[in-house]
Design a protein around this motif. Sequence first.
Motif, PDB file in Angstrom:
ATOM      1  N   THR A 203       0.843  -1.196   0.000  1.00 14.97           N
ATOM      2  CA  THR A 203       0.000   0.000   0.000  1.00 14.97           C
ATOM      3  C   THR A 203       0.886   1.258   0.000  1.00 14.97           C
ATOM      4  O   THR A 203       2.089   1.183   0.250  1.00 14.97           O
ATOM      5  CB  THR A 203      -0.887   0.050   1.256  1.00 14.97           C
ATOM      6  N   PRO A 204       0.291   2.415  -0.242  1.00 15.68           N
ATOM      7  CA  PRO A 204       1.048   3.649  -0.008  1.00 15.68           C
ATOM      8  C   PRO A 204       1.442   3.733   1.459  1.00 15.68           C
ATOM      9  O   PRO A 204       0.624   3.434   2.342  1.00 15.68           O
ATOM     10  CB  PRO A 204       0.052   4.754  -0.373  1.00 15.68           C
ATOM     11  N   ILE A 205       2.680   4.095   1.736  1.00 13.61           N
ATOM     12  CA  ILE A 205       3.103   4.314   3.119  1.00 13.61           C
ATOM     13  C   ILE A 205       3.851   5.636   3.216  1.00 13.61           C
ATOM     14  O   ILE A 205       4.380   6.141   2.232  1.00 13.61           O
ATOM     15  CB  ILE A 205       3.988   3.166   3.662  1.00 13.61           C
ATOM     16  N   HIS A 206       3.891   6.174   4.419  1.00 16.15           N
ATOM     17  CA  HIS A 206       4.632   7.411   4.667  1.00 16.15           C
ATOM     18  C   HIS A 206       6.130   7.160   4.524  1.00 16.15           C
ATOM     19  O   HIS A 206       6.841   7.893   3.846  1.00 16.15           O
ATOM     20  CB  HIS A 206       4.295   7.945   6.066  1.00 16.15           C
ATOM     21  N   SER A 233       4.679   0.005  -0.202  1.00 15.99           N
ATOM     22  CA  SER A 233       5.403  -1.038   0.529  1.00 15.99           C
ATOM     23  C   SER A 233       4.491  -1.620   1.610  1.00 15.99           C
ATOM     24  O   SER A 233       3.260  -1.513   1.525  1.00 15.99           O
ATOM     25  CB  SER A 233       6.684  -0.461   1.144  1.00 15.99           C
ATOM     26  N   ASP A 234       5.098  -2.194   2.618  1.00 18.56           N
ATOM     27  CA  ASP A 234       4.367  -2.847   3.703  1.00 18.56           C
ATOM     28  C   ASP A 234       3.865  -1.798   4.697  1.00 18.56           C
ATOM     29  O   ASP A 234       4.663  -1.076   5.294  1.00 18.56           O
ATOM     30  CB  ASP A 234       5.303  -3.829   4.413  1.00 18.56           C
ATOM     31  N   PRO A 235       2.547  -1.704   4.915  1.00 12.72           N
ATOM     32  CA  PRO A 235       2.039  -0.730   5.892  1.00 12.72           C
ATOM     33  C   PRO A 235       2.550  -0.977   7.305  1.00 12.72           C
ATOM     34  O   PRO A 235       2.552  -0.066   8.137  1.00 12.72           O
ATOM     35  CB  PRO A 235       0.518  -0.914   5.811  1.00 12.72           C
ATOM     36  N   ALA A 236       3.013  -2.188   7.576  1.00  8.08           N
ATOM     37  CA  ALA A 236       3.555  -2.491   8.904  1.00  8.08           C
ATOM     38  C   ALA A 236       4.789  -1.659   9.210  1.00  8.08           C
ATOM     39  O   ALA A 236       5.120  -1.445  10.384  1.00  8.08           O
ATOM     40  CB  ALA A 236       3.886  -3.981   9.014  1.00  8.08           C
ATOM     41  N   ILE A 237       5.476  -1.180   8.170  1.00  2.04           N
ATOM     42  CA  ILE A 237       6.659  -0.333   8.387  1.00  2.04           C
ATOM     43  C   ILE A 237       6.251   0.935   9.128  1.00  2.04           C
ATOM     44  O   ILE A 237       6.907   1.339  10.103  1.00  2.04           O
ATOM     45  CB  ILE A 237       7.322   0.012   7.043  1.00  2.04           C
ATOM     46  N   ASP A 238       5.187   1.577   8.681  1.00  2.00           N
ATOM     47  CA  ASP A 238       4.698   2.783   9.355  1.00  2.00           C
ATOM     48  C   ASP A 238       4.190   2.468  10.756  1.00  2.00           C
ATOM     49  O   ASP A 238       4.433   3.232  11.704  1.00  2.00           O
ATOM     50  CB  ASP A 238       3.556   3.419   8.552  1.00  2.00           C
ATOM     51  N   LEU A 239       3.482   1.357  10.904  1.00  2.00           N
ATOM     52  CA  LEU A 239       2.915   1.010  12.210  1.00  2.00           C
ATOM     53  C   LEU A 239       4.016   0.732  13.229  1.00  2.00           C
ATOM     54  O   LEU A 239       3.914   1.139  14.396  1.00  2.00           O
ATOM     55  CB  LEU A 239       1.997  -0.204  12.080  1.00  2.00           C
ATOM     56  N   ALA A 240       5.060   0.043  12.801  1.00  2.00           N
ATOM     57  CA  ALA A 240       6.164  -0.251  13.721  1.00  2.00           C
ATOM     58  C   ALA A 240       6.850   1.027  14.160  1.00  2.00           C
ATOM     59  O   ALA A 240       7.155   1.223  15.346  1.00  2.00           O
ATOM     60  CB  ALA A 240       7.164  -1.189  13.048  1.00  2.00           C
ATOM     61  N   ALA A 241       7.108   1.928  13.190  1.00  3.51           N
ATOM     62  CA  ALA A 241       7.764   3.194  13.529  1.00  3.51           C
ATOM     63  C   ALA A 241       6.886   4.034  14.435  1.00  3.51           C
ATOM     64  O   ALA A 241       7.374   4.670  15.380  1.00  3.51           O
ATOM     65  CB  ALA A 241       8.089   3.958  12.249  1.00  3.51           C
ATOM     66  N   ALA A 242       5.586   4.060  14.169  1.00  2.00           N
ATOM     67  CA  ALA A 242       4.669   4.860  14.995  1.00  2.00           C
ATOM     68  C   ALA A 242       4.558   4.299  16.406  1.00  2.00           C
ATOM     69  O   ALA A 242       4.459   5.062  17.378  1.00  2.00           O
ATOM     70  CB  ALA A 242       3.291   4.912  14.335  1.00  2.00           C
ATOM     71  N   SER A 243       4.572   2.978  16.543  1.00  2.00           N
ATOM     72  CA  SER A 243       4.434   2.383  17.874  1.00  2.00           C
ATOM     73  C   SER A 243       5.584   2.766  18.785  1.00  2.00           C
ATOM     74  O   SER A 243       5.440   2.802  20.013  1.00  2.00           O
ATOM     75  CB  SER A 243       4.324   0.855  17.765  1.00  2.00           C
ATOM     76  N   ALA A 244       6.756   3.086  18.193  1.00  2.00           N
ATOM     77  CA  ALA A 244       7.903   3.511  18.994  1.00  2.00           C
ATOM     78  C   ALA A 244       7.700   4.899  19.585  1.00  2.00           C
ATOM     79  O   ALA A 244       8.404   5.284  20.517  1.00  2.00           O
ATOM     80  CB  ALA A 244       9.174   3.497  18.147  1.00  2.00           C
ATOM     81  N   LEU A 245       6.744   5.656  19.062  1.00  2.00           N
ATOM     82  CA  LEU A 245       6.454   7.001  19.565  1.00  2.00           C
ATOM     83  C   LEU A 245       5.403   6.993  20.658  1.00  2.00           C
ATOM     84  O   LEU A 245       5.127   8.039  21.251  1.00  2.00           O
ATOM     85  CB  LEU A 245       5.962   7.900  18.416  1.00  2.00           C
ATOM     86  N   ILE A 246       4.816   5.842  20.911  1.00  2.00           N
ATOM     87  CA  ILE A 246       3.660   5.744  21.793  1.00  2.00           C
ATOM     88  C   ILE A 246       4.037   5.033  23.083  1.00  2.00           C
ATOM     89  O   ILE A 246       4.775   4.047  23.073  1.00  2.00           O
ATOM     90  CB  ILE A 246       2.517   4.999  21.073  1.00  2.00           C
ATOM     91  N   VAL A 269      -1.014  -7.746   9.527  1.00  2.00           N
ATOM     92  CA  VAL A 269      -0.283  -6.476   9.523  1.00  2.00           C
ATOM     93  C   VAL A 269       0.208  -6.093  10.917  1.00  2.00           C
ATOM     94  O   VAL A 269       1.325  -5.585  11.072  1.00  2.00           O
ATOM     95  CB  VAL A 269      -1.140  -5.350   8.905  1.00  2.00           C
ATOM     96  N   ILE A 270      -0.600  -6.348  11.943  1.00  2.00           N
ATOM     97  CA  ILE A 270      -0.180  -6.000  13.310  1.00  2.00           C
ATOM     98  C   ILE A 270       0.960  -6.908  13.763  1.00  2.00           C
ATOM     99  O   ILE A 270       1.920  -6.453  14.397  1.00  2.00           O
ATOM    100  CB  ILE A 270      -1.366  -6.089  14.285  1.00  2.00           C
ATOM    101  N   THR A 271       0.875  -8.191  13.424  1.00  2.00           N
ATOM    102  CA  THR A 271       1.958  -9.116  13.774  1.00  2.00           C
ATOM    103  C   THR A 271       3.275  -8.670  13.148  1.00  2.00           C
ATOM    104  O   THR A 271       4.322  -8.658  13.808  1.00  2.00           O
ATOM    105  CB  THR A 271       1.614 -10.539  13.306  1.00  2.00           C
ATOM    106  N   ARG A 272       3.224  -8.293  11.864  1.00  2.00           N
ATOM    107  CA  ARG A 272       4.453  -7.827  11.206  1.00  2.00           C
ATOM    108  C   ARG A 272       4.956  -6.539  11.850  1.00  2.00           C
ATOM    109  O   ARG A 272       6.169  -6.343  12.008  1.00  2.00           O
ATOM    110  CB  ARG A 272       4.207  -7.588   9.714  1.00  2.00           C
ATOM    111  N   ALA A 273       4.031  -5.651  12.210  1.00  2.19           N
ATOM    112  CA  ALA A 273       4.433  -4.396  12.846  1.00  2.19           C
ATOM    113  C   ALA A 273       5.153  -4.658  14.164  1.00  2.19           C
ATOM    114  O   ALA A 273       6.175  -4.029  14.466  1.00  2.19           O
ATOM    115  CB  ALA A 273       3.212  -3.506  13.075  1.00  2.19           C
TER     116      ALA A 273
END
Length: 360
Positions: A203-206, A233-246, A269-273
């Motif tokens: 998907t589109p990712i940031h 690319s893989d949307p999990a890339i954004d989710l993993a990076a964002a989770s580090a901010l939380i 997707v959550i498992t990959r993140a």
Amino acid sequence: MSDGRLGRVNTKALKLAAVAATMLDDYSPTEWVPLPSLGLGIRVLVDDGQQQLVATAQTGLDRSADTGSAAEAGRIYDSMYPHAGFTWPHLRAITEVEADYFGTSAPTTVTLIEPLPGAPVGDQAIADTARASSLAQALATLHSAAPESISEAGFPVEDPSRFQFQILERLDQAAATGRVPAGLLQHWEEEFEKVSLWRFLATPIHGAIDETSVFTDQERVLALSGIERLRVSDPAIDLAAASALIDPAAVPTFFSEYTNSRPRADEHVITRAELLAEFAVLDWLLEAVDSGDEEAIQDAGELLSSFNDVLFSHDAAEPEAVEDSPPSTPDTELTSEAEDVVDEGTAPDESGSADDTHRP
């Protein structure tokens, strides 16, 4: 321009303000305010009394990244997300100055953009569920758009199988360092080799979510910067990076809100993140090895050992200790420790004023 109050001038910031004053017709700023670097380089807020703009001399960016792609990414965002509940940088002008102007080894790109609302999250973890949910909603919006316009514009398109190969390749590189505990290495090999994990549509990712690119107020995400890393690319890339901010306590809310806001997301997707979030420490190890930084190599190795202990030693915990102080999940423990890996820094509201204001 001069600084009568402080008795000295930030020379490079003054030079940048002078360049900014020439970049747009009918725009003659009369005031300028130095802004935090945010890892980009020299930044100032310029003001002509009617409009404020942010000028950046991108001395902190890798010049292999095409700065002009930020303008194209902005146009794609405009077309794909006309009703998004957040904004992004809108480039007003771009120019290049010779290397000796800012004392750099190569010519420097200078950009002029509209100020973004809010302020970067910085090193203060997002602990409230409102902002965590807002970030999840923003990423769900990004990931839900059709990818065709991104690929047609020449931005990267990463195949899931290729991304899996790259991860396993990095895992082999890390194993060769001898710094990754055997149990942790086996855990990642088994997880990342699962075929079902990689059955998804890119998907589109940031592509560059970090503490400097997420702008918030006290309630929600207002803007995302760093959009030039846009790709498919893989949307999990954004989710993993964002989770580090939380804050770890708010991460479940973040993931839950994401899946609720994007019901067509692939089931893994959550498992990959979560796996990619764990993998961040291994990437830190590889970066340290590449740079030859022995202290960083030692620190990364110790963090990997600590995470290995957390992941595989729950059965050894005494019941009393568990009852008095419940252990964190592996992801929580890693996230808490890994926050120290990120360079610290805070920034004021991009659109607000500062005490250090300069007038010509």
